[in-house]
Design a protein around this motif. Structure first.
Motif, PDB file in Angstrom:
ATOM      1  N   SER A 154       0.832  -1.204   0.000  1.00 62.06           N
ATOM      2  CA  SER A 154       0.000   0.000   0.000  1.00 62.06           C
ATOM      3  C   SER A 154       0.867   1.255   0.000  1.00 62.06           C
ATOM      4  O   SER A 154       0.541   2.246  -0.666  1.00 62.06           O
ATOM      5  CB  SER A 154      -0.917  -0.007   1.219  1.00 62.06           C
ATOM      6  OG  SER A 154      -1.820  -1.082   1.169  1.00 62.06           O
ATOM      7  N   ASP A 176     -16.553   2.874   3.653  1.00 65.68           N
ATOM      8  CA  ASP A 176     -16.637   1.428   3.863  1.00 65.68           C
ATOM      9  C   ASP A 176     -17.564   0.830   2.832  1.00 65.68           C
ATOM     10  O   ASP A 176     -18.469   1.494   2.316  1.00 65.68           O
ATOM     11  CB  ASP A 176     -17.138   1.118   5.281  1.00 65.68           C
ATOM     12  CG  ASP A 176     -18.553   1.617   5.511  1.00 65.68           C
ATOM     13  OD1 ASP A 176     -19.440   0.789   5.784  1.00 65.68           O
ATOM     14  OD2 ASP A 176     -18.784   2.835   5.417  1.00 65.68           O
ATOM     15  N   THR A 177     -17.357  -0.437   2.528  1.00 57.57           N
ATOM     16  CA  THR A 177     -18.167  -1.134   1.540  1.00 57.57           C
ATOM     17  C   THR A 177     -18.377  -2.562   2.011  1.00 57.57           C
ATOM     18  O   THR A 177     -17.554  -3.114   2.746  1.00 57.57           O
ATOM     19  CB  THR A 177     -17.505  -1.118   0.150  1.00 57.57           C
ATOM     20  OG1 THR A 177     -18.360  -1.747  -0.799  1.00 57.57           O
ATOM     21  CG2 THR A 177     -16.177  -1.859   0.169  1.00 57.57           C
ATOM     22  N   TRP A 181     -15.306  -3.892   4.459  1.00 53.82           N
ATOM     23  CA  TRP A 181     -13.973  -3.362   4.180  1.00 53.82           C
ATOM     24  C   TRP A 181     -14.004  -1.839   4.306  1.00 53.82           C
ATOM     25  O   TRP A 181     -14.968  -1.193   3.915  1.00 53.82           O
ATOM     26  CB  TRP A 181     -13.520  -3.733   2.766  1.00 53.82           C
ATOM     27  CG  TRP A 181     -13.421  -5.208   2.521  1.00 53.82           C
ATOM     28  CD1 TRP A 181     -14.398  -6.020   2.045  1.00 53.82           C
ATOM     29  CD2 TRP A 181     -12.286  -6.038   2.753  1.00 53.82           C
ATOM     30  NE1 TRP A 181     -13.945  -7.314   1.953  1.00 53.82           N
ATOM     31  CE2 TRP A 181     -12.655  -7.360   2.378  1.00 53.82           C
ATOM     32  CE3 TRP A 181     -10.991  -5.802   3.225  1.00 53.82           C
ATOM     33  CZ2 TRP A 181     -11.770  -8.431   2.468  1.00 53.82           C
ATOM     34  CZ3 TRP A 181     -10.115  -6.873   3.318  1.00 53.82           C
ATOM     35  CH2 TRP A 181     -10.502  -8.160   2.946  1.00 53.82           C
ATOM     36  N   LEU A 182     -12.933  -1.299   4.849  1.00 55.63           N
ATOM     37  CA  LEU A 182     -12.770   0.152   4.948  1.00 55.63           C
ATOM     38  C   LEU A 182     -11.624   0.550   4.038  1.00 55.63           C
ATOM     39  O   LEU A 182     -10.511   0.026   4.156  1.00 55.63           O
ATOM     40  CB  LEU A 182     -12.473   0.569   6.387  1.00 55.63           C
ATOM     41  CG  LEU A 182     -12.353   2.069   6.654  1.00 55.63           C
ATOM     42  CD1 LEU A 182     -13.645   2.786   6.287  1.00 55.63           C
ATOM     43  CD2 LEU A 182     -12.003   2.330   8.111  1.00 55.63           C
ATOM     44  N   SER A 183     -11.902   1.457   3.118  1.00 53.28           N
ATOM     45  CA  SER A 183     -10.944   1.795   2.079  1.00 53.28           C
ATOM     46  C   SER A 183     -10.575   3.267   2.122  1.00 53.28           C
ATOM     47  O   SER A 183     -11.438   4.139   2.321  1.00 53.28           O
ATOM     48  CB  SER A 183     -11.512   1.445   0.697  1.00 53.28           C
ATOM     49  OG  SER A 183     -10.559   1.678  -0.319  1.00 53.28           O
ATOM     50  N   MET A 202      -8.812   6.188  -0.232  1.00 54.53           N
ATOM     51  CA  MET A 202      -8.609   6.404  -1.665  1.00 54.53           C
ATOM     52  C   MET A 202      -8.039   7.789  -1.929  1.00 54.53           C
ATOM     53  O   MET A 202      -8.382   8.746  -1.228  1.00 54.53           O
ATOM     54  CB  MET A 202      -9.948   6.265  -2.402  1.00 54.53           C
ATOM     55  CG  MET A 202     -10.636   4.936  -2.191  1.00 54.53           C
ATOM     56  SD  MET A 202     -12.441   5.018  -2.388  1.00 54.53           S
ATOM     57  CE  MET A 202     -12.909   5.728  -0.805  1.00 54.53           C
ATOM     58  N   PRO A 204      -8.191   3.607  -4.866  1.00 54.87           N
ATOM     59  CA  PRO A 204      -7.902   2.966  -3.573  1.00 54.87           C
ATOM     60  C   PRO A 204      -6.438   2.559  -3.476  1.00 54.87           C
ATOM     61  O   PRO A 204      -5.849   2.063  -4.447  1.00 54.87           O
ATOM     62  CB  PRO A 204      -8.821   1.739  -3.573  1.00 54.87           C
ATOM     63  CG  PRO A 204      -9.826   1.987  -4.658  1.00 54.87           C
ATOM     64  CD  PRO A 204      -9.133   2.828  -5.678  1.00 54.87           C
ATOM     65  N   THR A 220      -6.714  -0.720   2.105  1.00 56.43           N
ATOM     66  CA  THR A 220      -8.007  -1.291   2.497  1.00 56.43           C
ATOM     67  C   THR A 220      -7.795  -2.261   3.651  1.00 56.43           C
ATOM     68  O   THR A 220      -6.868  -3.077   3.614  1.00 56.43           O
ATOM     69  CB  THR A 220      -8.665  -2.028   1.317  1.00 56.43           C
ATOM     70  OG1 THR A 220      -8.834  -1.113   0.223  1.00 56.43           O
ATOM     71  CG2 THR A 220     -10.014  -2.586   1.704  1.00 56.43           C
TER      72      THR A 220
END
Length: 328
Positions: free
Chosen positions: A71, A94-95, A129-131, A133, A148, A151
């Motif tokens: 990352s 988040d998704t 998931w928390l992303s 970006m 992104p 994550t």
């Protein structure tokens, strides 16, 4: 050739034996249509009959390489390419990845933000998931893209209880992610745009009090308790120092008052429109709730003169930000 030059930056994360398999997975992910499973990737790369196909699965399920370092490398490439100078703007969201298998670890039941509405509440099974970006304008796309680069998996409280682990809320994960990114980027100015899930005083205070603050733009409740800053303390005053000053009217009250001085602002691309004119009013204040740290903010109250959109309020922890910067 340019793609391979960029990918070489990730080579030190893997051993010489694993690197070719990891590179195949990355290229296959970009080329694979439909679901990007390992099997689909091998098919599109012409390796559907590969006898040692399990080696490609092991790159993921037996990973000893550092995804955090990956990352960091990806962020450095994105910043160098799209945000070499100036303020770095990021998005935080988040998704839910919908999954139903009984053997999927950390699976939980969450509110489905896509299918739910104000009148209809829908739950779904999956992974949360928390992303984080990087938000950058892409000239040929004529819009801002969210790229992104970091994550994390944010399990539910029930799952953590079954595993005997301390539960961390989304704001806890978000704070850790932003502290990590702050270390990576040094003293570069950072602004994070997030939804109302992150309009939490403890979260805002934690990232605002860093040696180099991370400023946050998010929504604000119309009934939030706003105050003037605490008055200067006299040297001979007894007792605890005051955290805040006089209570201010709520934003809901300001919305209804006829004495509120509204100003006009024309925005590009507001809710899919080419141009849209809104009315706004903005001031500085201190947002405070008993038992939580006070946070100085600039609030922006917005209403639609045509009455098509509901009034909304936003906050920014950067007191020097203009209303136009907050809304854009």
């Amino acid at each position: 050739m340019e793609f391979m030059v960029m990918m070489i930056a990730f080579a030190p994360l893997f051993s010489q034996r694993v690197w070719p398999h990891a590179l195949t997975l990355v290229i296959g992910t970009l080329l694979a249509p439909g679901k990007r499973t390992v099997s689909q990737i091998l098919w599109v790369m012409g390796l559907a009959n590969e006898p040692q196909f399990q080696r490609y699965h092991r790159v993921l399920n037996r990973a000893v390489w550092s995804s955090r370092q990956a990352s960091r490398i990806l962020l450095s490439i994105l910043v160098k390419t799209f945000a070499a100078d100036g303020v770095i703007v990021m998005g935080l969201d988040d998704t839910i990845e919908r999954r139903w298998g009984k053997r999927i670890a950390a699976r939980g039941i969450y509110r489905d933000p896509v299918r739910s509405s104000q009148e209809h509440f829908v739950k779904t099974s999956g992974l949360r998931w928390l992303s984080l970006m990087l938000l950058v304008p892409i000239p040929w796309a004529q819009r801002v893209w969210a790229l992104p680069f970091l994550t994390v998996l944010a399990p539910s409280e029930r799952y953590n209880q079954t595993q005997g682990r301390r539960h961390k809320a989304l704001t806890d994960w978000a704070r850790q992610m932003l502290v990590q990114v702050r270390r990576w980027l040094g003293n570069r100015p950072i602004v994070v745009v997030a939804d109302s899930s992150f309009a939490a005083l403890d979260f805002l205070a934690s990232v605002s009090h860093l040696p180099h603050p991370v400023h946050v733009v998010t929504r604000l409740r119309l009934d939030a308790a706003l105050y003037k800053p605490a008055p200067p303390r006299d040297a001979h005053t007894i007792g605890r120092p005051r955290k805040v000053g006089q209570r201010l009217p709520t934003l809901k009250t300001r919305l209804e008052e006829s004495t509120t001085r509204w100003q006009s602002l024309t925005l590009e691309g507001w809710y899919g429109q080419h141009t849209y004119t809104l009315e706004w009013v903005s001031q500085r204040a201190v947002w405070y709730h008993t038992g939580l740290p006070p946070v100085p903010i600039r609030w922006v109250l917005v209403r639609d003169p045509l009455g098509k959109l509901e009034p909304q309020a936003f906050l920014c922890t950067d007191l020097e930000a203009t209303p136009a910067q907050v809304l854009l």
